[in-house]
Design an enzyme around this catalytic site. Structure first.
Site, PDB file in Angstrom:
ATOM      1  N   CYS A   1       5.152   9.835  -5.556  1.00 43.90           N
ATOM      2  CA  CYS A   1       6.041   9.008  -6.368  1.00 43.90           C
ATOM      3  C   CYS A   1       7.377   9.702  -6.588  1.00 43.90           C
ATOM      4  O   CYS A   1       7.453  10.929  -6.600  1.00 43.90           O
ATOM      5  CB  CYS A   1       5.397   8.728  -7.725  1.00 43.90           C
ATOM      6  SG  CYS A   1       3.882   7.810  -7.602  1.00 43.90           S
TER       7      CYS A   1
ATOM      8  N   GLY B   1      -1.914   0.221   7.903  1.00 46.10           N
ATOM      9  CA  GLY B   1      -2.568  -0.601   8.914  1.00 46.10           C
ATOM     10  C   GLY B   1      -2.906   0.194  10.164  1.00 46.10           C
ATOM     11  O   GLY B   1      -2.648   1.404  10.252  1.00 46.10           O
TER      12      GLY B   1
ATOM     13  N   LYS C   1      -3.783  12.862  -3.750  1.00 45.09           N
ATOM     14  CA  LYS C   1      -3.439  12.035  -2.594  1.00 45.09           C
ATOM     15  C   LYS C   1      -2.145  12.541  -1.967  1.00 45.09           C
ATOM     16  O   LYS C   1      -1.118  12.634  -2.632  1.00 45.09           O
ATOM     17  CB  LYS C   1      -3.293  10.565  -3.013  1.00 45.09           C
ATOM     18  CG  LYS C   1      -3.151   9.604  -1.832  1.00 45.09           C
ATOM     19  CD  LYS C   1      -3.232   8.166  -2.309  1.00 45.09           C
ATOM     20  CE  LYS C   1      -3.251   7.190  -1.133  1.00 45.09           C
ATOM     21  NZ  LYS C   1      -3.390   5.788  -1.587  1.00 45.09           N
TER      22      LYS C   1
ATOM     23  N   GLY D   1      -2.568   1.752  -8.696  1.00 37.32           N
ATOM     24  CA  GLY D   1      -1.826   2.828  -9.318  1.00 37.32           C
ATOM     25  C   GLY D   1      -1.542   2.565 -10.789  1.00 37.32           C
ATOM     26  O   GLY D   1      -1.024   1.508 -11.151  1.00 37.32           O
TER      27      GLY D   1
ATOM     28  N   ASN E   1      -1.290   8.884   2.655  1.00 35.47           N
ATOM     29  CA  ASN E   1      -0.568   7.800   2.024  1.00 35.47           C
ATOM     30  C   ASN E   1       0.267   7.119   3.113  1.00 35.47           C
ATOM     31  O   ASN E   1       0.243   7.529   4.269  1.00 35.47           O
ATOM     32  CB  ASN E   1       0.319   8.346   0.900  1.00 35.47           C
ATOM     33  CG  ASN E   1       0.557   7.333  -0.205  1.00 35.47           C
ATOM     34  OD1 ASN E   1       0.626   6.132   0.064  1.00 35.47           O
ATOM     35  ND2 ASN E   1       0.686   7.794  -1.429  1.00 35.47           N
TER      36      ASN E   1
END
Length: 301
Positions: free
Chosen positions: A130, A217, A165, A46, A192
């Protein structure tokens, strides 16, 4: 070899395997383990307008079948990337995609304008998860209006391939995807990280300094596949799938669900050569099933 190349809008990838931002550094860190040129592309960490130190330690914690992170977008800023990193990676025979983050609309636009001038950066991935400091910490990507606002602004600033995203921490990711498509996004990538939390019961405190963090994961993969399938059936732009991909079979799930390409993230921490193994495993699958072109199975579910 099967035909593995795919198109993300005007971006032609030699195969559908990319890396997820924040898990692959600037690519150079993995050059001792793999030939970067074999990748469809890689997405650098990022990048923000100014230098960011990130969050205090501890900011990573292992969880069952996954991990939590709260790194906080640590990076040296877009100018450092342009002056010091870009010259070293621009001539690779693969696509270098920059992940862009910001706290305000103006931040996003400023970074995108700077990156638009770089000949070998043909795509960016805009992270709209964000904190938006002008809205009390709400993430841009959790409302259709916020997602639309960012997309509209960066679309004007960056004329090349624009990937947005998406955050899974929303009521309807389909509505968010439709909103950014309407404002000119060329593609969406999802998911995300999921917002999570883990507690050290012996010390009676959270494992992360920020209390909560992003879960990634294998634990998130079924959620990610479901969201990719939903979005792929709702928009007319290419979808890039990510979330818990550990091997070729995992990647094929996303492709069959409708993703045109995939991003490999957390698995890079376990096996730095996993990306090229996944490319080989996808090719082996195509060979075993007599599939001449990967596009034959994209979106078959």
């Amino acid at each position: 070899m099967a035909k593995l190349d795919v198109n993300i809008a005007n971006l032609h990838l030699k195969n559908p395997v990319l890396t997820a931002s924040g898990t692959f550094g600037y690519g150079e860190e993995f050059s001792d383990f793999i030939d970067l040129n074999r990748l469809g592309g890689f997405i650098v960490k990022g990048t923000t307008l100014n230098h960011r130190e990130g969050n205090p330690y501890p900011r990573m914690a292992e969880t069952p079948s996954g991990m939590l992170n709260a790194v906080g977008l640590q990076n040296k800023g877009v100018d450092y990337f342009i002056d010091n990193i870009y010259p070293r990676i621009k001539d690779l025979d693969t696509h270098v995609i920059v992940n862009v983050s910001g706290a305000t609309i103006d931040d996003y636009v400023a970074v995108c304008e700077k990156l638009a001038s770089l000949d070998r950066i043909n795509a960016i991935e805009v992270n709209i998860s964000c904190p938006n400091v002008k809205q009390g910490g709400m993430a841009f990507g959790t409302t259709c209006s916020g997602a639309s606002e960012v997309t509209k602004a960066v679309r004007k600033a960056f004329p090349k391939t624009l990937i947005i995203k998406l955050s899974p921490n929303v009521t309807s990711i389909v509505d968010i995807a439709k909103a950014v498509e309407a404002e000119g996004a060329d593609s969406v990538s999802l998911i995300n990280t999921l917002l999570g939390m883990a507690i050290d019961v012996e010390r009676r405190r959270p494992y992360l300094s920020t209390i909560t963090g992003g879960l990634s994961g294998p634990a998130v993969r079924p959620v990610a596949v479901r969201m990719v399938w939903q979005v792929a059936h709702a928009v007319n732009i290419p979808v890039i799938g990510l979330g818990g991909i550990m091997n070729g079979r995992d990647a094929l799930e996303f492709l069959m669900a409708g993703a045109k390409a995939v991003e490999v993230g957390t698995a890079n921490f376990i096996d730095p050569a996993v990306t090229v193994k996944i490319i080989d495993e996808i090719n082996d699958y195509c060979y075993r099933h007599d599939i001449a072109d990967i596009n034959e199975i994209i979106g078959i579910i």
